[in-house]
Design a protein around this motif. Structure first.
Motif, mmCIF file in Angstrom:
data_model
loop_
_atom_site.group_PDB
_atom_site.id
_atom_site.type_symbol
_atom_site.label_atom_id
_atom_site.label_comp_id
_atom_site.label_asym_id
_atom_site.label_seq_id
_atom_site.Cartn_x
_atom_site.Cartn_y
_atom_site.Cartn_z
ATOM 1 N N MET A 145 0.835 -1.311 0.195
ATOM 2 C CA MET A 145 -0.206 -0.052 -0.071
ATOM 3 C C MET A 145 0.840 1.319 0.183
ATOM 4 O O MET A 145 2.056 1.141 0.196
ATOM 5 N N TYR A 146 0.237 2.379 -0.327
ATOM 6 C CA TYR A 146 1.001 3.504 -0.070
ATOM 7 C C TYR A 146 0.053 4.789 0.506
ATOM 8 O O TYR A 146 -0.798 4.655 0.464
ATOM 9 N N SER A 147 1.057 5.614 0.877
ATOM 10 C CA SER A 147 0.237 6.923 1.321
ATOM 11 C C SER A 147 1.106 7.984 1.005
ATOM 12 O O SER A 147 2.308 8.093 0.513
ATOM 13 N N VAL A 148 0.361 9.086 1.005
ATOM 14 C CA VAL A 148 0.857 10.413 0.281
ATOM 15 C C VAL A 148 0.508 11.423 1.542
ATOM 16 O O VAL A 148 -0.681 11.744 1.942
ATOM 17 N N GLN B 179 4.940 7.228 0.922
ATOM 18 C CA GLN B 179 5.335 6.082 1.643
ATOM 19 C C GLN B 179 4.835 4.915 1.291
ATOM 20 O O GLN B 179 3.525 4.926 1.122
ATOM 21 N N TRP B 180 5.739 3.941 1.007
ATOM 22 C CA TRP B 180 5.040 2.629 0.650
ATOM 23 C C TRP B 180 5.522 1.697 1.815
ATOM 24 O O TRP B 180 6.439 1.855 2.457
ATOM 25 N N TYR B 181 4.649 0.851 1.876
ATOM 26 C CA TYR B 181 4.661 -0.156 3.106
ATOM 27 C C TYR B 181 3.878 -1.311 2.914
ATOM 28 O O TYR B 181 2.993 -1.424 1.940
ATOM 29 N N TYR B 182 4.412 -2.381 3.585
ATOM 30 C CA TYR B 182 3.732 -3.849 3.355
ATOM 31 C C TYR B 182 2.643 -4.148 4.477
ATOM 32 O O TYR B 182 3.085 -3.892 5.592
#
Length: 77
Positions: A48-51, A72-75
């Protein structure tokens, strides 16, 4: 630094890790980053990612970045 119109997906690709993605009817879906793939840690795990601390409700290939955005990219598992 990215050209105008760059997306969250462009930012991910610029990091230099291997990225496995596919185009779907919803946009680009990221299936693996740096060899860590979706569903490796359970049926609902994946990327997933967030801005700017917010998870956009659109594909990373559709999200156009603006100056100063923090991606930010995160698992998730």
């Amino acid at each position: 630094t990215f050209p105008q119109g760059a997306t969250a997906y462009d930012a991910l690709c610029a990091v230099g890790l291997s990225v496995n993605a596919e185009r779907t009817s919803y946009g680009i879906y990221v299936a693996a980053v740096g060899g860590l793939a979706q569903k490796e840690h359970g049926g609902k795990s994946g990327w997933m990612y967030s801005v700017n601390g917010v998870v956009p409700m659109t594909s990373c290939g559709n999200y156009i970045l603006r100056d100063g955005d923090d991606v930010q990219w995160y698992y998730v598992m």
